[in-house]
Design a protein around this motif. Structure first.
Motif, short mmCIF file in Angstrom:
data_model
loop_
_atom_site.label_atom_id
_atom_site.label_comp_id
_atom_site.label_asym_id
_atom_site.label_seq_id
_atom_site.Cartn_x
_atom_site.Cartn_y
_atom_site.Cartn_z
N ALA A 262 0.83 -1.20 0.00
CA ALA A 262 0.00 0.00 0.00
C ALA A 262 0.86 1.25 0.00
CB ALA A 262 -0.91 0.00 1.22
N LYS A 263 0.43 2.27 -0.75
CA LYS A 263 1.19 3.51 -0.81
C LYS A 263 1.27 4.21 0.55
CE LYS A 263 0.58 4.53 -5.74
NZ LYS A 263 2.01 4.42 -6.05
N ASN A 264 0.24 4.05 1.38
CA ASN A 264 0.28 4.71 2.68
C ASN A 264 1.23 4.02 3.66
OD1 ASN A 264 -1.12 2.42 3.47
ND2 ASN A 264 -2.87 3.52 4.33
N SER A 265 1.79 2.88 3.25
CA SER A 265 2.72 2.19 4.14
C SER A 265 4.03 2.94 4.28
CB SER A 265 2.99 0.77 3.64
OG SER A 265 3.70 0.77 2.41
N ALA A 266 4.27 3.96 3.44
CA ALA A 266 5.49 4.77 3.58
C ALA A 266 5.57 5.42 4.95
CB ALA A 266 5.55 5.83 2.48
N GLY A 267 4.43 5.68 5.57
CA GLY A 267 4.41 6.32 6.88
C GLY A 267 4.15 5.38 8.03
N ILE A 268 4.11 4.08 7.78
CA ILE A 268 3.77 3.09 8.81
C ILE A 268 5.03 2.62 9.53
CG2 ILE A 268 2.76 0.81 9.24
CD1 ILE A 268 0.71 2.90 8.47
N LYS A 269 4.99 2.61 10.86
CA LYS A 269 6.11 2.11 11.65
C LYS A 269 5.99 0.60 11.83
CE LYS A 269 7.11 6.35 14.22
NZ LYS A 269 8.50 6.46 13.74
N ALA A 270 7.09 -0.03 12.23
CA ALA A 270 7.13 -1.48 12.38
C ALA A 270 6.06 -1.97 13.36
CB ALA A 270 8.51 -1.92 12.85
N GLU A 271 5.90 -1.29 14.48
CA GLU A 271 4.91 -1.70 15.48
C GLU A 271 3.51 -1.75 14.87
OE1 GLU A 271 2.95 -2.40 19.25
OE2 GLU A 271 4.99 -2.73 18.56
N ASP A 272 3.15 -0.71 14.15
CA ASP A 272 1.82 -0.65 13.55
C ASP A 272 1.65 -1.70 12.45
OD1 ASP A 272 1.12 1.52 15.20
OD2 ASP A 272 2.09 2.92 13.83
N MET A 273 2.72 -1.98 11.72
CA MET A 273 2.71 -3.05 10.73
C MET A 273 2.38 -4.38 11.40
SD MET A 273 6.03 -4.63 8.71
CE MET A 273 6.65 -5.35 10.24
N GLY A 274 3.06 -4.67 12.51
CA GLY A 274 2.84 -5.94 13.20
C GLY A 274 1.46 -6.05 13.78
N VAL A 275 0.97 -4.99 14.38
CA VAL A 275 -0.38 -5.00 14.97
C VAL A 275 -1.43 -5.20 13.88
CG1 VAL A 275 -2.10 -3.59 16.16
CG2 VAL A 275 0.26 -3.64 17.00
N ALA A 276 -1.24 -4.55 12.74
CA ALA A 276 -2.22 -4.72 11.63
C ALA A 276 -2.26 -6.17 11.18
CB ALA A 276 -1.84 -3.80 10.48
N TRP A 277 -1.11 -6.83 11.10
CA TRP A 277 -1.10 -8.24 10.72
C TRP A 277 -1.76 -9.09 11.80
CZ3 TRP A 277 1.08 -12.88 12.44
CH2 TRP A 277 1.00 -13.94 11.52
N GLU A 278 -1.50 -8.79 13.05
CA GLU A 278 -2.15 -9.51 14.16
C GLU A 278 -3.67 -9.37 14.10
OE1 GLU A 278 0.83 -9.78 17.94
OE2 GLU A 278 -0.32 -7.94 17.74
N GLN A 279 -4.13 -8.26 13.59
CA GLN A 279 -5.57 -8.01 13.49
C GLN A 279 -6.18 -8.56 12.19
OE1 GLN A 279 -5.60 -3.73 13.93
NE2 GLN A 279 -5.60 -3.84 16.18
N ALA A 280 -5.39 -9.33 11.43
CA ALA A 280 -5.82 -9.99 10.19
C ALA A 280 -6.26 -8.99 9.13
CB ALA A 280 -6.94 -10.98 10.47
N LYS A 281 -5.65 -7.79 9.15
CA LYS A 281 -5.93 -6.81 8.11
C LYS A 281 -5.13 -7.10 6.84
CE LYS A 281 -7.14 -3.09 11.31
NZ LYS A 281 -6.79 -1.73 11.80
#
Length: 436
Positions: A262-281
């Motif tokens: 996703a283009k908005n992932s340029a501003g995503i930190k590692a923590e938020d990346m991991g939490v999003a995966w944990e939430q099955a997004k």
């Protein structure tokens, strides 16, 4: 461990102090310094539920039991805090007695070159730490006079390993009839299948280390050991428009254009990346084994698994981060005792049973089948000389250069060619600085 591998803030000060620091290197046998100390100040950046956080907490407990009357002042720092400020802090009276620090030329190598770290060679030999490190793991513990890893004196002790792999949501794969890919072409078909269902396949943190590791995985798909040695150890000059790096940059940009990232992932930190995966997004996350223990502890709403980046024989990875003892430590002998405790079977076995990758555990003591599988996978990679280190290691400040460059690929502000030109400049400047 949720790392945030972020070092240029102290650059000006470093230039002003580097000559003075060069004369301050430790003797390597300063084990008596701080022998009467009653306080051990310790920093690390492992989350309390991560495998390393659990193990280090146990080590602190054991240290206190074996050192009555000694206070342990533990301070949890973020990876970025230490990465960006270590040089200034370790050259001040605020330096801790022992800390966890990133390994590689640009980090531990730079500090060793500047005389900020204690030479641990004698202690490593006396206490047998050196015998517990395989040759590939010992690479990141030793640095020469130019701060280049792989030879010279021992400036840090790793006691776990790590590597980058692919985490996947098994339930989402099953829902769409998808199998674990074994080749890069098969992996792309899986990404296409999710995108066709309106699902962005990859959870990515572009604001920190994860995105650059995807770029590196893609480059490694075309690389061999000699290429890694050229890039990481300066064996031969690197052409930043070679097949490997060009493929990594152009394919990464292509994955963005196709909607895999996703283009908005340029501003995503590692923590938020991991939490999003944990939430099955997102169904897939490409990152390090340091997440394994936390995922095992926190993911309850779906089944998940891991596989190596399909088709690659080389993978980002190495020993884990290093326990280093600042030259200004006021309790060096206590620091050495703490390192020793982290190598003990009780701590190493706990690390393995918590989802980590211990280097000195008893295999029979690892009880969880998934943890055993993780350790076996790492041991296989290590034994086959498949650890390719990390893309940000070769030059001081290179982490931030790569973060910015890969963000440009994600948001479209940089072409692959411009990105490669951008990352070539500081790399080659560093080679000139050290006379390579």
């Amino acid at each position: 461990m949720f790392k945030s591998r972020a070092g240029v803030a102290a650059g000006a000060m470093l230039l002003a102090t580097s000559l003075a620091l060069a004369a301050c290197s430790g003797s390597g046998s300063d084990s008596d310094k701080g022998s009467d100390a009653k306080t051990l100040t310790l920093w690390h950046y492992e989350g309390p539920t991560s495998a390393m956080g659990v193990a280090w907490n146990k080590a602190i407990e054991l240290f206190k039991a074996s050192h009555p009357g000694v206070e342990v002042k533990f301070e949890e720092k973020s990876f970025e805090q230490i990465q960006q400020n270590a040089q200034m802090i370790l050259n001040s009276d605020s330096a801790p007695d022992i800390l966890e620090y990133n390994k590689g030329n640009a980090t531990a190598g730079l500090l060793s070159k500047q005389g900020l770290l204690t030479d641990l060679s004698d202690e490593a030999s006396k206490r047998g730490w050196d015998k517990k490190l395989s040759s590939s793991l010992a690479t990141t513990a030793k640095y020469d006079d130019d701060g280049i890893m792989g030879s010279g004196k021992t400036f840090g002790i790793p006691n776990y390993g790590e590597f980058v792999e692919v985490y996947y949501n098994q339930d989402m794969f099953a829902k769409y009839g998808l199998q674990v890919p074994t080749t890069l072409d098969e992996f792309v078909k899986v990404l296409d299948a999710f995108k066709a269902k309106g699902i962005t396949p990859l959870s990515v943190g572009g604001a920190e280390y994860p995105a650059q590791q995807i770029f590196y995985e893609l480059a490694l798909s075309k690389a061999d050991r000699s290429w890694v040695d050229d890039y990481q150890l300066y064996k031969n000059k690197v052409d930043f428009h070679d097949e490997q790096l060009t493929y990594g940059a152009t394919t990464f940009a292509d994955w963005v254009s196709k909607g895999y990232i996703a283009k908005n992932s340029a501003g995503i930190k590692a923590e938020d990346m991991g939490v999003a995966w944990e939430q099955a997004k997102f169904p897939i996350l490409i990152s390090g084994s340091w997440w394994y223990g936390r995922f095992a502890s926190e993911v309850k709403n779906f089944k998940w698994g891991t596989f190596l980046f399909p088709g690659n024989k080389l993978h980002p990875g190495s020993s884990g981060n290093l326990w280093v003892v600042p030259e200004k430590s006021k309790a060096k002998s206590l620091a050495y005792d703490f390192i020793d405790i982290t190598m003990q079977p009780e701590v190493q076995n706990l690390l393995g049973n918590s989802g980590g990758l211990p280097i000195a555990a008893d295999p029979a003591a690892i009880t969880d089948p998934k943890n055993k599988e993780l350790i076996e996978t790492f041991n296989k990679i290590s034994s086959e000389d498949g650890l390719a280190f990390y893309p940000d290691w070769p030059a001081p400040g290179y982490y931030d250069v790569l973060v910015s460059g890969v963000q440009g690929l994600i948001n479209g502000s940089k072409t692959p060619t411009a990105f490669l030109d951008e990352i070539a400049k500081p790399y080659n400047e560093n080679l000139a600085d050290i006379g390579k």
